[in-house]
Design a protein around this motif. Structure first.
Motif, PDB file in Angstrom:
ATOM      1  N   ALA A 299       0.832  -1.199   0.000  1.00  0.00           N
ATOM      2  CA  ALA A 299       0.000   0.000   0.000  1.00  0.00           C
ATOM      3  C   ALA A 299       0.867   1.249   0.000  1.00  0.00           C
ATOM      4  N   LEU A 300       0.293   2.336  -0.494  1.00  0.00           N
ATOM      5  CA  LEU A 300       0.970   3.640  -0.524  1.00  0.00           C
ATOM      6  C   LEU A 300      -0.049   4.727  -0.220  1.00  0.00           C
ATOM      7  N   ALA A 301       0.356   5.702   0.612  1.00  0.00           N
ATOM      8  CA  ALA A 301      -0.445   6.900   0.858  1.00  0.00           C
ATOM      9  C   ALA A 301       0.173   8.028   0.044  1.00  0.00           C
ATOM     10  N   PRO A 302      -0.382   8.378  -1.118  1.00  0.00           N
ATOM     11  CA  PRO A 302       0.281   9.333  -2.013  1.00  0.00           C
ATOM     12  C   PRO A 302       0.190  10.789  -1.580  1.00  0.00           C
ATOM     13  N   GLY A 303      -0.612  11.089  -0.583  1.00  0.00           N
ATOM     14  CA  GLY A 303      -0.768  12.478  -0.156  1.00  0.00           C
ATOM     15  C   GLY A 303       0.268  12.906   0.854  1.00  0.00           C
ATOM     16  N   ASP A 304      -0.056  13.942   1.621  1.00  0.00           N
ATOM     17  CA  ASP A 304       0.873  14.502   2.604  1.00  0.00           C
ATOM     18  C   ASP A 304       0.734  13.864   3.980  1.00  0.00           C
ATOM     19  N   ASP A 305      -0.292  13.054   4.189  1.00  0.00           N
ATOM     20  CA  ASP A 305      -0.558  12.492   5.515  1.00  0.00           C
ATOM     21  C   ASP A 305      -0.283  10.998   5.549  1.00  0.00           C
ATOM     22  N   ASP A 306       0.152  10.518   6.724  1.00  0.00           N
ATOM     23  CA  ASP A 306       0.285   9.082   6.945  1.00  0.00           C
ATOM     24  C   ASP A 306      -1.103   8.451   7.027  1.00  0.00           C
ATOM     25  N   ALA A 307      -1.157   7.145   6.782  1.00  0.00           N
ATOM     26  CA  ALA A 307      -2.421   6.403   6.883  1.00  0.00           C
ATOM     27  C   ALA A 307      -2.270   5.272   7.887  1.00  0.00           C
ATOM     28  N   ASP A 308      -3.216   5.159   8.784  1.00  0.00           N
ATOM     29  CA  ASP A 308      -3.307   4.029   9.702  1.00  0.00           C
ATOM     30  C   ASP A 308      -4.527   3.226   9.300  1.00  0.00           C
ATOM     31  N   LEU A 309      -4.279   1.995   8.847  1.00  0.00           N
ATOM     32  CA  LEU A 309      -5.336   1.185   8.261  1.00  0.00           C
ATOM     33  C   LEU A 309      -5.685  -0.007   9.136  1.00  0.00           C
ATOM     34  N   LYS A 310      -6.957  -0.249   9.245  1.00  0.00           N
ATOM     35  CA  LYS A 310      -7.462  -1.454   9.889  1.00  0.00           C
ATOM     36  C   LYS A 310      -7.590  -2.529   8.816  1.00  0.00           C
ATOM     37  N   VAL A 311      -6.999  -3.690   9.030  1.00  0.00           N
ATOM     38  CA  VAL A 311      -6.981  -4.770   8.036  1.00  0.00           C
ATOM     39  C   VAL A 311      -7.967  -5.847   8.466  1.00  0.00           C
ATOM     40  N   GLN A 312      -8.904  -6.199   7.560  1.00  0.00           N
ATOM     41  CA  GLN A 312      -9.897  -7.229   7.855  1.00  0.00           C
ATOM     42  C   GLN A 312     -10.058  -8.144   6.634  1.00  0.00           C
ATOM     43  N   LEU A 313     -10.468  -9.372   6.901  1.00  0.00           N
ATOM     44  CA  LEU A 313     -10.751 -10.338   5.843  1.00  0.00           C
ATOM     45  C   LEU A 313     -12.245 -10.593   5.824  1.00  0.00           C
ATOM     46  N   VAL A 314     -12.865 -10.382   4.658  1.00  0.00           N
ATOM     47  CA  VAL A 314     -14.297 -10.599   4.501  1.00  0.00           C
ATOM     48  C   VAL A 314     -14.498 -12.000   3.924  1.00  0.00           C
ATOM     49  N   THR A 315     -15.052 -12.903   4.706  1.00  0.00           N
ATOM     50  CA  THR A 315     -15.205 -14.305   4.345  1.00  0.00           C
ATOM     51  C   THR A 315     -16.679 -14.625   4.094  1.00  0.00           C
ATOM     52  N   PRO A 316     -17.001 -15.836   3.612  1.00  0.00           N
ATOM     53  CA  PRO A 316     -18.411 -16.200   3.433  1.00  0.00           C
ATOM     54  C   PRO A 316     -19.223 -16.184   4.716  1.00  0.00           C
ATOM     55  N   SER A 317     -18.562 -16.320   5.851  1.00  0.00           N
ATOM     56  CA  SER A 317     -19.296 -16.353   7.122  1.00  0.00           C
ATOM     57  C   SER A 317     -19.238 -15.038   7.887  1.00  0.00           C
ATOM     58  N   GLY A 318     -18.465 -14.083   7.445  1.00  0.00           N
ATOM     59  CA  GLY A 318     -18.389 -12.801   8.140  1.00  0.00           C
ATOM     60  C   GLY A 318     -17.020 -12.163   7.999  1.00  0.00           C
ATOM     61  N   THR A 319     -16.832 -11.076   8.708  1.00  0.00           N
ATOM     62  CA  THR A 319     -15.585 -10.317   8.638  1.00  0.00           C
ATOM     63  C   THR A 319     -14.736 -10.601   9.871  1.00  0.00           C
ATOM     64  N   ILE A 320     -13.458 -10.961   9.634  1.00  0.00           N
ATOM     65  CA  ILE A 320     -12.567 -11.290  10.732  1.00  0.00           C
ATOM     66  C   ILE A 320     -11.294 -10.458  10.613  1.00  0.00           C
ATOM     67  N   VAL A 321     -10.508 -10.449  11.688  1.00  0.00           N
ATOM     68  CA  VAL A 321      -9.232  -9.737  11.713  1.00  0.00           C
ATOM     69  C   VAL A 321      -8.110 -10.771  11.598  1.00  0.00           C
ATOM     70  N   PRO A 322      -7.236 -10.641  10.583  1.00  0.00           N
ATOM     71  CA  PRO A 322      -6.130 -11.600  10.453  1.00  0.00           C
ATOM     72  C   PRO A 322      -5.237 -11.593  11.680  1.00  0.00           C
ATOM     73  N   ALA A 323      -4.815 -12.758  12.105  1.00  0.00           N
ATOM     74  CA  ALA A 323      -3.977 -12.865  13.288  1.00  0.00           C
ATOM     75  C   ALA A 323      -2.636 -12.175  13.066  1.00  0.00           C
ATOM     76  N   GLY A 324      -2.285 -11.247  13.965  1.00  0.00           N
ATOM     77  CA  GLY A 324      -0.993 -10.578  13.920  1.00  0.00           C
ATOM     78  C   GLY A 324      -0.854  -9.511  12.859  1.00  0.00           C
ATOM     79  N   ALA A 325      -1.930  -9.192  12.139  1.00  0.00           N
ATOM     80  CA  ALA A 325      -1.830  -8.187  11.072  1.00  0.00           C
ATOM     81  C   ALA A 325      -3.111  -7.360  11.026  1.00  0.00           C
ATOM     82  N   ASP A 326      -3.533  -6.893  12.186  1.00  0.00           N
ATOM     83  CA  ASP A 326      -4.798  -6.160  12.240  1.00  0.00           C
ATOM     84  C   ASP A 326      -4.641  -4.697  11.861  1.00  0.00           C
ATOM     85  N   LEU A 327      -3.410  -4.157  11.943  1.00  0.00           N
ATOM     86  CA  LEU A 327      -3.183  -2.748  11.633  1.00  0.00           C
ATOM     87  C   LEU A 327      -1.977  -2.601  10.711  1.00  0.00           C
TER      88      LEU A 327
END
Length: 509
Positions: A299-327
């Motif tokens: 990923a790249l933030a092309p503007g002047d500000d940093d980005a803090d992103l929440k990382v989620q996986l959307v699965t057939p049963s719902g949305t989960i947070v990957p282990a060890g890589a939530d941010l």
């Protein structure tokens, strides 16, 4: 990218200008009544660009050209209804000037057309093998223009570029982002710039590594002659050690180009990197295969500000947070990357990136590098962030076995119509309406035309509810290698808003 024509835009702009002028200069000195609301009409002309598919002599390339049905019967103002519709692809080679008949009065030899659509609703395919197949450009007009889509699929069974390479041919534009490229010693990444127009284009290439903009040479003012293509090896643009993760930014100073990145890894395989969606605070990367053995987010933030992103996986049963890589923290102007091991755990999923603070969204571009297989039997593909399908989108060249459709509704639930077209050599189209639950990914593997012969197209049309993002995975195993490619669905922009105007002779006073 905008697939509407300049003439249509100009016509719409002119109508808007006249309407606005009339409203301000009514004969009695009062404001005239407003014009009727705008209406949506089918586009009358679109253009697409396909890069040269491969330099391998053992490459086998299939072009699939398709126009969906059901766009409507309206026509743009001033359209010539007597002109027969066309949808043609031609080699992107330098063409003689208009009226030039060549030596001794002979007309230049007509270029071979790889694939020609003759009627909406039926795909047309053509084969072009070897390493000297040129880039192609195409134009569709009339009733064949709304939603015209071309897929380029190449199988390279051996060599350093081994793999299944798939790409939806794109519309020419002036601005492209490609995360997940590389200048590493194991990679050979070329950005292909193809000019479909009658005048030369001038392009710039910027590379962003983990430390920011890379010092580069020969990246400004790259001339792309009319009706030609220019491949540029990324590793030759910078000095010093190669970078595993690079974001490529292509812009034009003049003219338009089609752009795509051909990525070849000596160990993992090869595929195309398609342009990512425009920078946005939220990104959806759909269609990660269930059996992915490695997934890397870039990923790249092309503007002047940093980005803090929440990382989620959307699965057939719902949305989960990957282990060890939530941010993921992305510094301004610097390419960030993170490995997501054991991400899918046997289920197809889509990655969802959202701002950690919803009140402070920072635009980002993003893509995934996905690997299937292990050891020497691996293959690589790339999934760029993609915008939601607003009206309709199509991916052609689906096979009886090996095609998987992923539909993701990251927010509210959505109702979607999916159509499998007639086959290129026979078969009856079928459609299915389904509901994608909020925060889930729905997978389709069994929607195939009745009596299918050849390949077919998949068309996605949202009907109601929230936003839907879609991707198609095509898997064609070859000698134990799990070859695959993933194409995201990009809205076909088959219609355009045209303002309505009423007659007001007062504008002539």
């Amino acid at each position: 990218m905008n697939r509407t024509t300049l003439s249509l835009i100009a016509g719409a702009t002119a109508l808007a200008a006249v309407t606005g002028f009339a409203a301000l200069t009514a004969p009695d000195g009062t404001a005239a009544t407003g014009a009727k609301p705008t209406t949506r009409l089918p586009v009358e002309r679109v253009g697409l660009v396909c890069p040269a598919p491969s330099t391998s002599e053992v490459a086998e390339t299939r072009y699939t050209s398709y126009t969906p049905t059901g766009t409507g019967t309206g026509a743009a103002p001033g359209a010539d209804k007597a002109e027969p519709p066309t949808a043609l692809l031609r080699p992107a080679t330098s063409a003689p000037a208009s009226g030039d008949t060549g030596k001794k009065g002979k007309k230049p030899k007509a270029p071979k057309v790889p694939a020609t659509v003759t009627t909406p609703g039926k795909p047309v395919t053509a084969q072009a093998d070897g390493g000297s197949v040129p880039a192609v450009t195409g134009t569709a007009t009339g009733t064949l223009a709304p939603g015209w889509t071309v897929q380029q699929t190449t199988v390279v069974p051996a060599g350093g570029a081994r793999g299944l390479l798939g790409l939806g041919c794109g519309a020419p534009d002036t601005d492209f982002w490609f995360p997940a490229a590389s200048t590493d010693k194991d990679r050979q990444d070329y950005v292909h710039l193809t000019n479909p127009d009658d005048t030369a284009a001038v392009a710039d290439i910027e590379l962003y590594g983990p430390e920011g903009v890379l010092k580069s040479q020969f990246t400004e003012g790259i001339a792309v002659p009319a009706h030609s293509t220019v491949p540029v090896l990324l590793s030759t643009l910078t000095s010093g050690p190669g970078r595993k993760d690079v974001t490529v930014h292509v812009t034009t100073r003049s003219g338009r180009v089609g752009a795509a990145v051909a990525a070849a890894d000596d160990k993992l395989g090869s595929d195309w990197i398609a342009p990512a969606a425009d920078p946005a605070g939220t990104a959806v990367l759909p269609g990660i295969p269930a059996d992915a053995t490695a997934v890397r987010l870039v990923a790249l933030a092309p503007g002047d500000d940093d980005a803090d992103l929440k990382v989620q996986l959307v699965t057939p049963s719902g949305t989960i947070v990957p282990a060890g890589a939530d941010l993921l923290h992305v510094k301004s102007g610097m390419t960030a990357a993170v490995d997501l091991p054991n991400l899918t755990r046997g289920t197809v999923g889509s990655l969802l990136l959202t701002p950690s603070d919803p009140k402070k969204p920072t635009p980002v571009v993003a893509a995934l590098q996905v690997v299937r297989g292990k050891g020497d039997d691996t293959e690589i593909a790339f999934i760029p962030a993609t915008a939601a399908v607003s009206a309709r989108a199509t991916v052609p060249d689906n096979r009886a076995k090996g095609s998987t459709l992923s539909l993701t509704a990251p927010g509210a639930a959505a109702q979607v119509k999916v159509t499998a077209s007639a086959g290129s050599e026979g078969g009856t189209p079928v459609s299915k309406t389904l509901t994608v639950k909020a925060g889930t990914t729905t997978v389709l593997t069994d929607l195939v035309p009745e009596g299918l012969k050849g390949s077919y197209a998949l068309t996605v049309e949202p009907l109601s509810g929230g936003k839907v993002h879609a991707a198609r995975t095509l898997a064609l195993p070859e000698d134990g290698v799990p070859m695959f490619t993933v194409q995201t669905f990009v809205d076909d922009r088959g219609t355009v808003e045209v303002p309505s105007a009423r007659q007001d002779l007062g504008v002539l006073d």
